[in-house]
Design a protein around this motif. Structure first.
Motif, PDB file in Angstrom:
ATOM      1  N   CYS A  22       0.852  -1.187   0.000  1.00  0.00           N
ATOM      2  CA  CYS A  22       0.000   0.000   0.000  1.00  0.00           C
ATOM      3  C   CYS A  22       0.890   1.240   0.000  1.00  0.00           C
ATOM      4  CB  CYS A  22      -0.918   0.026   1.225  1.00  0.00           C
ATOM      5  SG  CYS A  22      -2.041  -1.385   1.289  1.00  0.00           S
ATOM      6  N   ASN A  64      -7.076   0.356   4.984  1.00  0.00           N
ATOM      7  CA  ASN A  64      -7.518   1.248   3.908  1.00  0.00           C
ATOM      8  C   ASN A  64      -6.685   1.053   2.636  1.00  0.00           C
ATOM      9  OD1 ASN A  64      -9.131   3.206   2.726  1.00  0.00           O
ATOM     10  ND2 ASN A  64      -7.830   4.899   3.397  1.00  0.00           N
ATOM     11  N   CYS A  65      -6.549  -0.211   2.223  1.00  0.00           N
ATOM     12  CA  CYS A  65      -5.780  -0.540   1.019  1.00  0.00           C
ATOM     13  C   CYS A  65      -6.654  -1.111  -0.094  1.00  0.00           C
ATOM     14  CB  CYS A  65      -4.690  -1.553   1.357  1.00  0.00           C
ATOM     15  SG  CYS A  65      -3.338  -0.878   2.338  1.00  0.00           S
ATOM     16  N   SER A  66      -7.967  -1.052   0.086  1.00  0.00           N
ATOM     17  CA  SER A  66      -8.914  -1.570  -0.913  1.00  0.00           C
ATOM     18  C   SER A  66      -8.707  -3.059  -1.181  1.00  0.00           C
ATOM     19  CB  SER A  66      -8.801  -0.787  -2.230  1.00  0.00           C
ATOM     20  OG  SER A  66      -9.049   0.581  -2.024  1.00  0.00           O
ATOM     21  N   LYS A  68      -9.616  -6.847  -1.243  1.00  0.00           N
ATOM     22  CA  LYS A  68     -10.772  -7.745  -1.233  1.00  0.00           C
ATOM     23  C   LYS A  68     -10.392  -9.129  -0.725  1.00  0.00           C
ATOM     24  CE  LYS A  68     -13.193  -5.385  -5.001  1.00  0.00           C
ATOM     25  NZ  LYS A  68     -13.819  -5.534  -6.350  1.00  0.00           N
ATOM     26  N   GLU A  87     -10.721  -1.228   7.435  1.00  0.00           N
ATOM     27  CA  GLU A  87     -11.129  -0.369   6.326  1.00  0.00           C
ATOM     28  C   GLU A  87     -10.810  -0.991   4.966  1.00  0.00           C
ATOM     29  OE1 GLU A  87     -10.274   3.878   6.796  1.00  0.00           O
ATOM     30  OE2 GLU A  87      -9.581   3.436   8.825  1.00  0.00           O
ATOM     31  N   ASN A  88     -11.023  -2.298   4.876  1.00  0.00           N
ATOM     32  CA  ASN A  88     -10.863  -3.025   3.617  1.00  0.00           C
ATOM     33  C   ASN A  88     -12.109  -3.872   3.361  1.00  0.00           C
ATOM     34  OD1 ASN A  88      -8.048  -2.518   2.611  1.00  0.00           O
ATOM     35  ND2 ASN A  88      -7.505  -3.330   4.625  1.00  0.00           N
ATOM     36  N   PRO A  89     -12.562  -3.983   2.095  1.00  0.00           N
ATOM     37  CA  PRO A  89     -13.738  -4.816   1.775  1.00  0.00           C
ATOM     38  C   PRO A  89     -13.348  -6.291   1.660  1.00  0.00           C
ATOM     39  CG  PRO A  89     -12.945  -3.760  -0.214  1.00  0.00           C
ATOM     40  CD  PRO A  89     -12.076  -3.239   0.912  1.00  0.00           C
TER      41      PRO A  89
END
Length: 215
Positions: A22, A64-66, A68, A87-89
């Motif tokens: 990240c 918060n690094c996106s 999945k 904060e990641n999906p």
């Protein structure tokens, strides 16, 4: 919940790849920033313990690094004590997602996810805002009930990650289920392997040479 292996997992001190997974440094509001207030070394999203002859990754901030799914580079961070995945999906974590993370004591995940290994794999599980904090990993070999992990005769239980255990052969036993006694015949094994390899190489060389002469 467990994994059965008879070989000790290698100790990993790498992590350069995962540190750059990240952009930017460790985030100020990350769990890692609180733990690594005075790290001896930092690199990207990691903090390190660095000595004259060795180094060890202590904290990894992947918040918060996106993400999945967990990145393949995470396998480089098995020495981490603190890991932030908030904060990641992320999709649900499998039981083997943290295989080898025996040092992990503080793990922050999105609130929608459970702690790896289940709540029973940790001394304390708390929630705060949109995150879940899994703290103080339990040793499944010293537990009773769900996390107890039996090993065959001549083998000893050893932690392998949250809710995971491995069975290691006790000296001088080795092999499948630690049933063979004595030292592993390294020289004999290498000799047989070398002889077979040489024989196959000569056979293939002769076959290819005959084909070349017929053309």
């Amino acid at each position: 919940m467990g994994v059965f292996v008879l070989l000790l997992l290698p100790w990993a001190a790498g992590g350069a790849g995962v540190c750059g997974r990240c952009p930017g440094p460790v985030r100020n509001d990350s769990l890692v920033a609180q733990f690594c207030a005075f790290p001896s070394g930092t690199e990207g999203r990691c903090c390190w313990e660095r000595g004259a002859h060795a180094e060890r990754l202590l904290g990894l901030d992947l918040s918060n690094c996106s993400l999945k799914s967990l990145p393949l580079e995470l396998a480089e961070a098995t020495t981490a004590i603190v890991l932030d995945l908030t904060e990641n999906p992320l999709t649900p974590l499998t039981s083997s997602s943290f295989l080898g993370f025996t040092c992990l004591q503080h793990l922050a995940v999105p609130l929608a996810l459970e702690c790896p290994g289940g709540n029973g794999a940790w001394e304390q599980v708390t929630t705060r805002n949109s995150s879940r904090l899994c703290q103080r990993q339990r040793n499944p070999c010293n537990s009773s009930g769900e996390l107890a992990w039996p090993c065959p005769e001549n083998a000893a239980c050893a932690p392998a990650g949250p809710g995971l255990a491995q069975c290691l052969c006790e000296s001088p036993f080795h092999g499948y289920k630690c049933l063979r006694e004595g030292t592993f015949p390294v020289l004999l094994f290498c000799g047989i392997l070398g002889a077979v390899t040489l024989s196959l190489s000569l056979l293939l060389w002769g076959t290819q040479r005959r084909k070349a002469k017929t053309l």
